[in-house]
Design a protein around this motif. Sequence first.
Motif, PDB file in Angstrom:
ATOM      1  N   PRO A 101      39.426  92.675  68.229  1.00  0.00           N
ATOM      2  CA  PRO A 101      39.978  94.030  68.306  1.00  0.00           C
ATOM      3  C   PRO A 101      41.263  94.098  69.125  1.00  0.00           C
ATOM      4  N   CYS A 102      41.331  93.325  70.191  1.00  0.00           N
ATOM      5  CA  CYS A 102      42.544  93.265  71.013  1.00  0.00           C
ATOM      6  C   CYS A 102      43.747  92.827  70.183  1.00  0.00           C
ATOM      7  N   ILE A 103      43.575  91.739  69.429  1.00  0.00           N
ATOM      8  CA  ILE A 103      44.663  91.203  68.602  1.00  0.00           C
ATOM      9  C   ILE A 103      44.980  92.149  67.452  1.00  0.00           C
ATOM     10  N   ALA A 104      43.955  92.761  66.865  1.00  0.00           N
ATOM     11  CA  ALA A 104      44.194  93.707  65.770  1.00  0.00           C
ATOM     12  C   ALA A 104      45.042  94.876  66.242  1.00  0.00           C
ATOM     13  N   TRP A 105      44.706  95.445  67.386  1.00  0.00           N
ATOM     14  CA  TRP A 105      45.494  96.570  67.897  1.00  0.00           C
ATOM     15  C   TRP A 105      46.942  96.155  68.132  1.00  0.00           C
ATOM     16  N   ALA A 106      47.147  95.027  68.770  1.00  0.00           N
ATOM     17  CA  ALA A 106      48.514  94.576  69.022  1.00  0.00           C
ATOM     18  C   ALA A 106      49.279  94.373  67.722  1.00  0.00           C
TER      19      ALA A 106
ATOM     20  N   ALA B 193      53.445  96.026  64.043  1.00  0.00           N
ATOM     21  CA  ALA B 193      53.829  96.252  62.644  1.00  0.00           C
ATOM     22  C   ALA B 193      54.517  97.591  62.465  1.00  0.00           C
ATOM     23  N   ALA B 194      54.075  98.609  63.203  1.00  0.00           N
ATOM     24  CA  ALA B 194      54.697  99.934  63.098  1.00  0.00           C
ATOM     25  C   ALA B 194      56.127  99.912  63.603  1.00  0.00           C
TER      26      ALA B 194
ATOM     27  N   SER C 211      52.704  85.558  61.353  1.00  0.00           N
ATOM     28  CA  SER C 211      53.502  86.747  61.081  1.00  0.00           C
ATOM     29  C   SER C 211      52.590  87.952  61.171  1.00  0.00           C
ATOM     30  N   VAL C 212      53.171  89.106  61.443  1.00  0.00           N
ATOM     31  CA  VAL C 212      52.350  90.312  61.552  1.00  0.00           C
ATOM     32  C   VAL C 212      51.679  90.619  60.219  1.00  0.00           C
ATOM     33  N   LYS C 213      52.371  90.321  59.120  1.00  0.00           N
ATOM     34  CA  LYS C 213      51.782  90.552  57.793  1.00  0.00           C
ATOM     35  C   LYS C 213      50.583  89.633  57.571  1.00  0.00           C
ATOM     36  N   SER C 214      50.714  88.348  57.948  1.00  0.00           N
ATOM     37  CA  SER C 214      49.629  87.394  57.708  1.00  0.00           C
ATOM     38  C   SER C 214      48.371  87.755  58.488  1.00  0.00           C
ATOM     39  N   ILE C 215      48.518  88.164  59.736  1.00  0.00           N
ATOM     40  CA  ILE C 215      47.314  88.452  60.526  1.00  0.00           C
ATOM     41  C   ILE C 215      46.654  89.758  60.074  1.00  0.00           C
ATOM     42  N   ILE C 216      47.444  90.751  59.693  1.00  0.00           N
ATOM     43  CA  ILE C 216      46.830  91.995  59.210  1.00  0.00           C
ATOM     44  C   ILE C 216      46.138  91.760  57.874  1.00  0.00           C
ATOM     45  N   ASP C 217      46.779  90.976  56.989  1.00  0.00           N
ATOM     46  CA  ASP C 217      46.120  90.632  55.718  1.00  0.00           C
ATOM     47  C   ASP C 217      44.826  89.864  55.965  1.00  0.00           C
TER      48      ASP C 217
ATOM     49  N   LEU D 105      46.513 104.576  60.597  1.00  0.00           N
ATOM     50  CA  LEU D 105      47.758 103.869  60.309  1.00  0.00           C
ATOM     51  C   LEU D 105      48.992 104.722  60.561  1.00  0.00           C
ATOM     52  N   ASP D 106      48.924 106.017  60.218  1.00  0.00           N
ATOM     53  CA  ASP D 106      50.079 106.892  60.389  1.00  0.00           C
ATOM     54  C   ASP D 106      50.341 107.237  61.858  1.00  0.00           C
ATOM     55  N   LYS D 107      49.410 106.879  62.743  1.00  0.00           N
ATOM     56  CA  LYS D 107      49.562 107.213  64.166  1.00  0.00           C
ATOM     57  C   LYS D 107      50.197 106.092  64.981  1.00  0.00           C
TER      58      LYS D 107
END
Length: 360
Positions: A93-98, A103-104, A204-210, A227-229
């Motif tokens: 969760p820590c890494i996901a939030w970061a 990404a935003a 990359s931010v895309k790779s970890i979110i995917d 996501l919009d926040k």
Amino acid sequence: MINPHRYCVIMCGGVGSRFWPYSRESRPKQFIDFLGTGRTLLQMSYDRILPIVRPENVLVVTNARYLDLIREQLPDVPEDNILLEPARRNTAPCIAWAAYHIAAKDPEASIMVAPSDHLITREALFEESILRGFDFVEHHDALLTLGIKPTRPETGYGYIQVGAPVDGNIFKVKTFTEKPKLELAKVFLETGEFFWNSGIFLWSVKSIIDALKQNAPDLSRSFDEGLDKFGTPAEKQFIVENFPGCISISIDFAVMEKAKNVYVETVDFGWNDLGTWSALYDNSPKNRDANVTQNCTVMAFNATDNIFAVDGEKLVVVYGLKGYIVADAGDVLLICPKSEEQRIKQMVNDVKMTLGDKYL
């Protein structure tokens, strides 16, 4: 010139219970100058990445109670870059939030994730390894971890088995193994195919979110709902309301052991996670009797192979002690054989169960 799309996330929320009582919940080990250098482990971690990542691209994820310590020790980190977890939920969760936060701000970002409490002694080689890793993840859809060349059959670390070579000292990951028994650790060392899992990652931010969406969908949904926040003033309140509901799981279990695009860069830059008193003993200067003293005055007679860590002006006098940890901090004195230090975490749990949080 430092690439403006490169970021570093320093994970700084642990309590360091294996270093109790020197490391306490109010001031865990990452905020302590264990090595007597004038810089804490957190500050050393920050200093180490500044040649690689712009200061404004350094983020610290920590527990909300440590905000003042972060401000005190890392005054150059922007306030918006200090992500305050309202609850401890392990590394995924820590890494996901970061990742969602970055990404935003920068969809082209590549990210290094590092713990705040590791020791690295060959910093030039560390810098070369991280730059090589960034270059790799910026040209591949890859989740990259750093594997440390083992020097002994260590049972306290996770291991990574290398597979097919991909690019220089970067390999496809074949298997992960968590903290093997001694006999298996000896086999790992002999084969030359296994490396310690450092807990340092690049992607990359895309790779970890995917990867989160594919391998930990329940976790990623927790963040997709807001996501919009992200990147707006509403992000903080969203996290306060939703982060405590995230599953508590490590990034290794949530993603790295499941994903198909996982690679390891094998490195040897003098790494130690300083996870135990023995690790600190091994990495500290010793006197002629092989004793280590941490910021204290000790008179030792017929005493060898000990580590003394005592707060304040107290004089420590010992006779006939061999292979012990003597740690005195505030209202707690710990005396424990180094050979039994794996019991300290259980001792902390027992203290909590019996006496509450007063001595933690």
